[in-house]
Design an enzyme around this catalytic site. Structure first.
Site, PDB file in Angstrom:
ATOM      1  CE  LYS A  76      -3.511  -2.430   2.708  1.00 30.09           C
ATOM      2  NZ  LYS A  76      -4.640  -2.453   1.766  1.00 30.09           N
TER       3      LYS A  76
ATOM      4  NE  ARG B 169     -10.389 -10.379  -2.762  1.00 34.35           N
ATOM      5  CZ  ARG B 169     -10.802  -9.440  -3.613  1.00 34.35           C
ATOM      6  NH1 ARG B 169     -11.028  -9.754  -4.882  1.00 34.35           N
ATOM      7  NH2 ARG B 169     -10.973  -8.198  -3.209  1.00 34.35           N
TER       8      ARG B 169
END
Length: 580
Positions: A360, A437
């Site tokens: 990020k 996920r």
């Protein structure tokens, strides 16, 4: 800097084989949780030494240790006496816009406001006019007075007349009263509604519960990491016009149990990643099971046990971190009676998310906020704590969290790697920052293997859902209309906001891989939908399943603190599936 130190390490104490009685390690320095241990090139490590090293490794980066926290202890009581005769610090009245209507002489038409205003010689109507107080949601005005038993009168707006089963406005009323009590260091307050005509006994119970919840949550402060803090002054709340008796007492006790779960959820999310590691999260789960050992059991799986279950997707995410993963499974079974329904609640448990090799970066990446990426697991454990107190009958509940960190190191997964989940499906990792996920994939397979009828999973999964629904509303995805109705109904009772979004099957095209069964991210468009479609691949078709993307409401930017979102909804949902 910390990442560079981690990469420089030759090995980790965690890699020492458990079967070895002694071992020589050639290394320059070992970095774990920010601790650099310098030593000679050759280090003799006995079994005792391993235990000592483990104890040292548990020390916290920055030497930060959370302080003790005092949860609010407020006594709630129902009152049926005359409101103007009440004696205490603050008399709070919840008013709708309709209640604020005045006659041609600028006098209140509402009977309660008219009576209060008469006792105050018209001061209430005068001040409300001067301050343009119209009863809109969020408005508040406080008058310090003489002539009544109370020291202050506080009018609090709850907007239009609330409709349906939603109690959101009444929770806000309780929070506003708590805020006023903090400001004046009030010990005792009374709360009444200007209009309570037409309320059924059931509605009164729900409103009383919502007000009590707001008062408890509004009084609560997480000050564990502050060197100085004030203790809450509020000790008692009297509720007027909302009924009395055993049913109300039972409802208020239930509210206290739910709030205790919310406090835990808030504290888990608020805790920084140097304090709340996967191991510490697992310890918190074990504490819950130990506290409620009559109904809860805990199973904590380590890396080797997860390998035996072929959880390649989850372990791929965990591989880079020096903090080992912990797979958490709490099981609730009622103290007696038969079980009619089996449920699973699965929460994303990334105690920190750097993004991995797709790190990020840049403005708005919010890497400094990625301690909140375990918000789903906080909701799971908060609900487990509340249900351990409530002990619903006829329902078995599995609370499941695949806890780990998503970091960067030479052992971490790389973009382009292919992972194999525990149901045998293969995943090409085209973005290491779509890691949640991947952990949920194996957690969902595990949940299905428990023989459950329904699964709800919760995750701070996509920024796309925040863009779509903003900071206050969670998105839900499910192929089951029945389960959607159940969970939405529970959220309305709980006073939380959910919005169902479509599962557009045609979007799955963007999730296909040329070399594996699927990739882990699609294009930028419809990102929340493709994430939900990905999760669906790991749920048995016979099991009803619903996904909650709570990336927005997990955190309150204004208060700079966690919200405890979804815990009340989960508790209500479990109760709706329980026996009377």
């Amino acid at each position: 800097m910390a990442a560079a130190i981690r990469l420089a390490a030759y090995t980790s104490l965690a890699s020492i084989p458990s079967s070895s009685s002694s071992i020589f390690i050639n290394f320059r320095s070992i970095s774990h949780l920010g601790i650099s241990i310098s030593a000679n090139p050759l280090l003799f490590c006995s079994r005792r030494g391993k235990r000592m090293a483990h104890a040292v490794a548990k020390a916290t980066l920055g030497l930060t240790h959370p302080g003790q926290i005092d949860h609010p202890k407020i006594s709630f009581a129902a009152k049926e006496t005359d409101l103007v005769e009440w004696k205490g610090d603050i008399l709070a009245v919840g008013v709708t816009e309709k209640d604020m209507a005045k006659d041609e002489n600028s006098k209140f038409q509402n009977s309660i406001l008219k009576k209060l205003d008469s006792q105050l010689h018209g001061l209430l109507s005068e001040v409300s006019t001067e301050e343009d107080f119209t009863g809109k949601d969020g408005q508040s005005t406080v008058i310090r007075i003489a002539g009544l038993g109370s020291k202050r009168v506080n009018l609090i707006g709850i907007g239009k007349v609330p409709t349906g089963s939603s109690t959101f406005a009444y929770r806000g009323l309780g929070e506003s009263v708590a805020s006023a009590a903090k400001a004046s260091q009030a010990n005792n307050v009374a709360i009444a509604l200007a209009s309570s005509e037409g309320l059924t006994p059931e509605m009164k119970l729900a409103i009383a519960s919502a007000i009590a919840k707001g008062a408890l949550l509004g009084t609560y402060e997480d000050n564990r990491f502050k060197s100085e803090s004030k203790k809450a002054a509020l000790k008692s709340v009297d509720l007027f016009g909302l009924g009395a008796g055993p049913e109300l007492e039972k409802k208020l006790k239930y509210t206290e149990y739910v709030c205790a779960g919310i406090f835990l959820g808030k504290e888990l999310v608020n805790a920084p990643a140097n304090v709340l590691t996967p191991g510490v999260l697992a310890e918190e789960a074990e504490k819950i099971a130990s506290t409620y050992s009559d109904v809860l059991t805990a199973t904590i799986l380590d890396t080797e046990q997860c390998k035996e279950l072929k959880m390649g997707s989850y372990l791929g995410v965990a591989a880079a971190s020096t903090n080992p993963p912990k797979f958490i499974h709490l099981c609730y079974k009622p103290p007696n009676g038969s079980i009619k329904t089996k449920l699973a609640i699965v929460g994303k448990g990334l105690t920190f998310d750097s993004g991995g090799y797709n790190i990020k970066t840049g403005p708005g990446c919010l890497i400094e906020m990625m301690k909140v990426d375990m918000g789903g697991s906080a909701a799971v454990l908060g609900a487990a704590k509340a249900l351990g107190e409530i002990k619903p009958a006829g329902v078995e509940v599995h609370f499941i969290v695949a806890a780990c960190e998503n970091m960067i190191s030479g052992t971490g997964m790389r973009p382009g790697d292919i992972l194999t989940a525990s149901n045998g499906k293969t995943i090409e990792v085209n973005n290491t920052d779509a890691e949640g996920r991947l952990t949920l994939a194996d957690a969902l397979v595990y949940a299905c293997n428990q023989g459950v009828d329904k699964i709800v999973d919760l995750a701070t999964l996509t920024g796309a859902c925040v863009v779509a629904l903003g900071p206050s509303i969670a998105g839900i995805f499910t192929p089951s209309d029945e389960l959607s109705k159940e969970v939405v109904a529970a959220s309305e009772v709980a006073g939380e906001k959910l919005w169902r979004l479509p599962m557009e099957e045609s979007y799955w095209e963007s999730m296909k891989s040329g070399v594996a069964d699927m990739v882990n991210t699609g294009g930028r468009q419809g990102g929340s939908i493709t994430a939900a479609l990905f999760l669906k691949q790991f749920v048995d078709e016979k099991v009803q399943w619903l996904h909650i993307d709570m990336a927005g409401p997990v955190w309150n930017d204004k208060k700079k603190a966690a919200t405890g979102f979804a815990i009340p909804t989960l508790v209500e949902w479990v109760l709706s599936n329980s026996s009377p």
